[in-house]
Every structure is written in C-alpha cells, then in structure tokens.
Design a protein around this motif. Structure first.
Motif, PDB file in Angstrom:
ATOM      1  N   ASP A   1      -2.172  -1.818  -3.623  1.00 49.41           N
ATOM      2  CA  ASP A   1      -3.100  -0.710  -3.404  1.00 49.41           C
ATOM      3  C   ASP A   1      -2.323   0.574  -3.715  1.00 49.41           C
ATOM      4  OD1 ASP A   1      -4.853   1.238  -2.505  1.00 49.41           O
ATOM      5  OD2 ASP A   1      -5.470   0.098  -0.735  1.00 49.41           O
ATOM      6  N   PRO A   2      -2.444   1.087  -4.952  1.00 54.74           N
ATOM      7  CA  PRO A   2      -1.604   2.205  -5.410  1.00 54.74           C
ATOM      8  C   PRO A   2      -2.157   3.563  -4.977  1.00 54.74           C
ATOM      9  CG  PRO A   2      -3.020   1.501  -7.187  1.00 54.74           C
ATOM     10  CD  PRO A   2      -3.343   0.608  -6.015  1.00 54.74           C
ATOM     11  N   VAL A   3      -2.188   3.805  -3.682  1.00 53.86           N
ATOM     12  CA  VAL A   3      -2.844   4.997  -3.135  1.00 53.86           C
ATOM     13  C   VAL A   3      -2.223   6.275  -3.712  1.00 53.86           C
ATOM     14  CG1 VAL A   3      -3.417   6.260  -1.031  1.00 53.86           C
ATOM     15  CG2 VAL A   3      -3.378   3.752  -1.010  1.00 53.86           C
TER      16      VAL A   3
ATOM     17  N   ASN B   1       0.859  -1.190   0.000  1.00 53.25           N
ATOM     18  CA  ASN B   1       0.000   0.000   0.000  1.00 53.25           C
ATOM     19  C   ASN B   1       0.893   1.237   0.000  1.00 53.25           C
ATOM     20  OD1 ASN B   1      -1.282   2.319   1.453  1.00 53.25           O
ATOM     21  ND2 ASN B   1      -3.065   0.981   1.542  1.00 53.25           N
ATOM     22  N   THR B   2       0.718   2.113  -0.988  1.00 51.67           N
ATOM     23  CA  THR B   2       1.637   3.246  -1.196  1.00 51.67           C
ATOM     24  C   THR B   2       1.148   4.560  -0.597  1.00 51.67           C
ATOM     25  OG1 THR B   2       0.654   3.774  -3.357  1.00 51.67           O
ATOM     26  CG2 THR B   2       2.491   2.206  -3.339  1.00 51.67           C
ATOM     27  N   GLY B   3       0.254   4.489   0.382  1.00 55.18           N
ATOM     28  CA  GLY B   3      -0.336   5.713   0.929  1.00 55.18           C
ATOM     29  C   GLY B   3       0.655   6.703   1.490  1.00 55.18           C
ATOM     30  N   THR B   4       1.678   6.222   2.199  1.00 55.32           N
ATOM     31  CA  THR B   4       2.713   7.118   2.743  1.00 55.32           C
ATOM     32  C   THR B   4       4.089   6.643   2.259  1.00 55.32           C
ATOM     33  OG1 THR B   4       2.659   5.822   4.807  1.00 55.32           O
ATOM     34  CG2 THR B   4       1.401   7.866   4.763  1.00 55.32           C
ATOM     35  N   ILE B   5       4.167   6.358   0.979  1.00 55.03           N
ATOM     36  CA  ILE B   5       5.388   5.805   0.383  1.00 55.03           C
ATOM     37  C   ILE B   5       6.574   6.749   0.515  1.00 55.03           C
ATOM     38  CG2 ILE B   5       4.857   6.703  -1.928  1.00 55.03           C
ATOM     39  CD1 ILE B   5       6.313   3.223  -1.236  1.00 55.03           C
TER      40      ILE B   5
ATOM     41  N   ILE C   1      -4.730  -5.772  -8.320  1.00 61.02           N
ATOM     42  CA  ILE C   1      -4.589  -4.323  -8.130  1.00 61.02           C
ATOM     43  C   ILE C   1      -5.948  -3.824  -7.660  1.00 61.02           C
ATOM     44  CG2 ILE C   1      -4.152  -2.079  -9.197  1.00 61.02           C
ATOM     45  CD1 ILE C   1      -2.475  -3.563 -11.321  1.00 61.02           C
ATOM     46  N   ARG C   2      -6.005  -3.233  -6.464  1.00 57.49           N
ATOM     47  CA  ARG C   2      -7.241  -2.681  -5.930  1.00 57.49           C
ATOM     48  C   ARG C   2      -7.082  -1.166  -5.851  1.00 57.49           C
ATOM     49  NH1 ARG C   2      -9.953   0.844  -3.368  1.00 57.49           N
ATOM     50  NH2 ARG C   2      -8.238   0.855  -1.862  1.00 57.49           N
ATOM     51  N   CYS C   3      -7.868  -0.431  -6.635  1.00 59.05           N
ATOM     52  CA  CYS C   3      -7.647   1.008  -6.760  1.00 59.05           C
ATOM     53  C   CYS C   3      -8.973   1.748  -6.881  1.00 59.05           C
ATOM     54  CB  CYS C   3      -6.787   1.288  -7.993  1.00 59.05           C
ATOM     55  SG  CYS C   3      -7.478   0.669  -9.549  1.00 59.05           S
ATOM     56  N   ASN C   4      -8.899   3.089  -6.821  1.00 54.23           N
ATOM     57  CA  ASN C   4     -10.070   3.891  -7.180  1.00 54.23           C
ATOM     58  C   ASN C   4      -9.919   4.345  -8.633  1.00 54.23           C
ATOM     59  OD1 ASN C   4      -8.501   6.315  -7.247  1.00 54.23           O
ATOM     60  ND2 ASN C   4      -8.888   6.710  -5.074  1.00 54.23           N
ATOM     61  N   ILE C   5     -10.878   5.090  -9.121  1.00 58.12           N
ATOM     62  CA  ILE C   5     -10.891   5.446 -10.538  1.00 58.12           C
ATOM     63  C   ILE C   5      -9.710   6.331 -10.926  1.00 58.12           C
ATOM     64  CG2 ILE C   5     -12.458   7.390 -10.165  1.00 58.12           C
ATOM     65  CD1 ILE C   5     -13.718   6.743 -12.885  1.00 58.12           C
TER      66      ILE C   5
END
Length: 251
Positions: free
Chosen positions: A87-89, A58-62, A113-117
C-alpha cells in the motif's frame, strides 16, 4: 462470500503499517476473523513474518527505520513464498516516499499493489500533482497504466476510488458502488489493503477473491452510510458491517 471464507481460515496478517491507521486496521481484521500483528521492530520482523499467512507493507508514515524493517520482512516473505501486499501511501508526495517505494519495488516481489490513482501515477512515472496522501489531480489512463504496472512487477494491481479497477495484466474489472463517506474518515483504504492480504490467502483463486473483496467493501460502505447519520459513527459502522457480513453473509 469471501469475508466468510476469511473467517473460516483465520489467517495471521503481519502488518508493517502507519501509526495513524494501525488500530483501525487491527480491529477491521479482527472483525472478519483474521489475526492481525503490527510488528515493525527491525530485530523481530523476519521472525514474525515466518509465522504469518501474508505480509502488508503500508508506507503512510514511512521513515528510515520502518523502511529497513519492510525490506527485511519482504526478503524473508519472498524466501518463504508468503504473499506481500504493498500500500504505497502518498507515493508521489515527496522525493523520499517515491524513492522508498521504488526501492521496495526493486528489492521485494509483491503479490498485490493496492493504491489510489495518484499513487498509481507515481509508480508509473506519470506526471501528477499529488495532494499529500490524497489522490490529487492530473491526467492518466487507469486501465493502461495499471495493466503495465501489473505486467512490469508480475502482480495484481488494484486502483481504488469512486470506481475501483483491478487487473493482473491480462484480466481486468471495474467495480461500481460504495459511498463518498469512505473518503471522509482516515484509514478506510488502508484497511482495505489489510483485508486484501487476508483475502489473497483465503483460497486458491486470488484474483477472483480480490474482485469479490472489492465488491464486498463497496457494499459495506453503502450499508454503513445507510445506518449512520454522523461521520463520527461511520467508522464504527464499517467495522460492524465487516463483522456482520463475515458471519452472516449478504442478506
């Protein structure tokens, strides 16, 4: 029900995730009977992933350190055929994020890959105005782009939003339901990615298991919203519903 199956299997999910949601993810996995481990130290990730059932990146705070940890863990997981969920935040929010995710996609084989639009648009190189880590705005055909990404990376792609879309490049499903309050607390999408990691390894039909996971998560949102009045209680209600459904099933 998929959540009950996860509880029976009790998979160990290795999460290299962001510090905003780590506690919620861990508690959400525990609520369904899975075992979370939130290890991101470069010198231990390859050892930790060896004992995991699945790996979540999860790349939220990469940052540069966690990027290297993800690459090392991903390489080991691929060697051992341990499924990896990405999860490519905020994928398109900055140049650093976009390059990092592109690097991960070229170096690591992902199962999901779980992502938003907006994140889908960034991965598919579609013009889009992302709003930080939120989805943002633009024009995209979700079905076409998600199927192409699934085919390009030989994985399952899940695009979540008001309606969820899932495809493996051949099959595709739209999932209705849910509740707006899922967007009003942080971490609900990130938790879903962690649950998808547990669901993927629960049985031998990962695509079907992930469809069922999306359906269950929509129901959880609806039930949580019905049982709470204030947004501060909603996150707790989500955990309660995860626990209830994983033990008792839908009633």
């Amino acid at each position: 029900m998929i959540l009950q199956t996860i509880r029976k299997q009790q998979p160990l999910i290795h999460c290299i995730t962001n510090y905003v949601v780590a506690n919620f993810q861990a508690n959400g996995l525990l609520a369904i009977g899975a075992s979370p481990v939130m290890a991101d130290e470069i010198d231990e990730v390859t050892e930790m992933v060896k004992i995991a059932s699945a790996l979540l990146l999860n790349t939220g705070t990469i940052n540069d350190r966690t990027k290297e940890s993800m690459l090392r863990a991903g390489e080991m997981a691929n060697t051992l055929s341990i499924p990896i969920i990405l999860d490519p935040v905020g994928a398109g929010a900055t140049t650093f994020r976009k390059k990092t995710i592109q690097h991960l996609l070229t170096q690591v084989k992902f199962a999901v890959i779980r992502c938003n639009i907006g994140e889908l648009a960034a991965i598919a190189n579609v013009n889009w105005q992302q709003k930080g880590v939120d989805s943002g705005s633009g024009s995209i055909c979700i079905e076409d782009e998600a199927k192409q990404v699934a085919q390009r990376y030989d994985c399952i792609v899940i695009v979540t939003g008001e309606k969820d879309f899932i495809t493996d490049g051949k099959q595709m499903h739209w999932i209705d339901g849910g509740h707006q309050q899922m967007t009003e607390v942080t971490g609900t999408g990130c938790l879903l990615s962690a649950i998808c990691a547990a669901a993927y390894v629960a049985q031998n039909e990962p695509y079907k298991q992930l469809v069922n996971t999306l359906l269950a998560y929509k129901k959880i949102a609806e039930h949580a919203a019905c049982s709470t009045q204030y947004i501060g209680d909603f996150q707790i209600a989500v955990l309660n519903e995860l626990h209830r459904l994983s033990k008792d099933g839908e009633k």
